[in-house]
Design an enzyme around this catalytic site. Structure first.
Site, short mmCIF file in Angstrom:
data_model
loop_
_atom_site.label_atom_id
_atom_site.label_comp_id
_atom_site.label_asym_id
_atom_site.label_seq_id
_atom_site.Cartn_x
_atom_site.Cartn_y
_atom_site.Cartn_z
N ARG A 1 -1.30 -0.68 -8.83
CA ARG A 1 -2.69 -0.29 -8.55
C ARG A 1 -2.75 1.23 -8.63
O ARG A 1 -1.97 1.92 -7.96
CB ARG A 1 -3.12 -0.74 -7.15
CG ARG A 1 -4.53 -0.19 -6.76
CD ARG A 1 -4.71 -0.17 -5.26
NE ARG A 1 -4.89 -1.50 -4.71
CZ ARG A 1 -4.62 -1.82 -3.44
NH1 ARG A 1 -4.11 -0.91 -2.62
NH2 ARG A 1 -4.82 -3.04 -3.00
N ASP B 1 0.84 -1.20 0.00
CA ASP B 1 0.00 0.00 0.00
C ASP B 1 0.87 1.24 0.00
O ASP B 1 1.98 1.24 0.56
CB ASP B 1 -0.91 0.02 1.22
CG ASP B 1 -2.25 -0.62 0.95
OD1 ASP B 1 -2.64 -0.69 -0.22
OD2 ASP B 1 -2.90 -1.06 1.92
#
Length: 331
Positions: free
Chosen positions: A202, A150
């Site tokens: 992402r 992340d």
């Protein structure tokens, strides 16, 4: 005529200004431990959180993943929490991820998780963080799984990308990837570099408050960069993940891949647990890969505040839905 223009045309800037103030306030709230302590004891707040956070344990998160699997939707589990300050906390989070990977494998759910480096000791000792991440990725590789790093606030962007390239990419390239935020001015260069590495990316907007020198202050500019980076990743990226709930972005992606002849299996859409569930199912039924990001854990309050800060205008809509669901459950 001049009076009409004066009274009507300026409406949009004040609205945007109010939303910016609300966003700043929500991000401030996300850091208030006292508010969290109060809300965690409040049944309505917990009911609200349950729509967007799959409980506080990996067992409840795995159950949510299996429910979505029955709909043909894949998932990525995320243990909420970041910026740990003690070695024991980082090791505890690592061990929870190792148990989670085994639990996912045993349950038949897809083995896919998301991890924050600061939760693994990034701010304590980089060697500790490297060891923790390598253990998680080694387990994921053994099980045929995937681990996404992340992205946190902009202070961590370069550090995270350097960490990914230096310590993980060569050995775990098929089992890990990173996140790029379209709000950051630097992201176009980062995407080009990551495509050159063959890294899995992402693409999201962001959920952190940033200065104007680092990030675009205007949502239109953030969206414009998102579209440009999305097209670049769809053309040249390694199985990009398009994380958005914006129907305009999604329709643009659908039109773009149709026009460019890009097969649906070369990318995936991603959305948050509990958000636009109707759209998630519709995209899957239309033949697109759909992944839902499932957060869980005790640190659900700061997560929810940051999610609300992304689009403050949706607060009334979200609360309305939760209240209606709550009333519908009463005998």
């Amino acid at each position: 005529m001049a009076l009409v223009e004066f009274t009507c045309n300026p409406l949009r800037p004040p609205v945007e200004g109010h939303l910016a103030m609300m966003r700043t306030f929500l991000l401030w709230l996300s850091e208030q431990q006292g508010v969290f302590n109060f809300l965690r004891r409040n049944s309505l707040a917990r009911r609200f959180a349950s729509r967007f956070v799959a409980g506080e344990t990996s067992e409840t998160a795995t159950a949510a993943a299996l429910d979505l699997k029955r709909l043909g939707i894949t998932t990525s589990l995320d243990l909420l929490g970041e910026s740990v300050t003690r070695d024991a906390e980082a090791i505890g989070a690592r061990d929870e991820y190792l148990r989670m990977l085994d639990r996912l494998a045993a349950s038949g759910a897809e083995i896919n998780v998301s991890v924050k480096l600061t939760q693994m000791g990034f701010d304590i000792d980089e060697a500790l963080c490297v060891d923790n991440m390598r253990r998680i990725l080694t387990k994921a590789r053994e099980l045929g799984g995937f681990v996404r790093l992340d992205m946190e606030g902009s202070a961590y962007t370069q550090r995270t990308l350097d960490f990914f390239e230096r310590h993980l990419l060569a050995e775990f390239s098929k089992h890990t990837g990173v996140v790029i935020q379209s709000c950051l001015r630097r992201s176009a260069d980062d995407v080009t570099r990551l495509i050159g590495m063959g890294a899995r990316v992402r693409l999201c907007t962001a959920a952190y408050h940033e200065s104007q020198g680092v990030a675009f202050p205007d949502k239109q500019d953030v969206d414009r960069q998102y579209v440009a980076l999305m097209e670049q990743l769809l053309r040249h990226g390694n199985y990009p993940a398009l994380a958005t709930h914006d129907t305009r972005m999604i329709e643009h992606a659908r039109d773009f891949v149709t026009r460019e002849g890009i097969p649906a299996e070369r990318f995936e859409f991603q959305m948050l647990y509990g958000v636009r569930r109707d759209l998630q199912e519709r995209l899957r039924k239309d033949g697109f890969n759909m992944r839902v990001y499932i957060p869980f854990g005790t640190q659900w309050y700061p997560y929810l505040m940051r999610r609300l800060a992304e689009r403050p205008a949706n607060i009334v809509f979200i609360f309305g839905n939760v209240v209606r669901e709550t009333l519908a459950l009463k005998p």
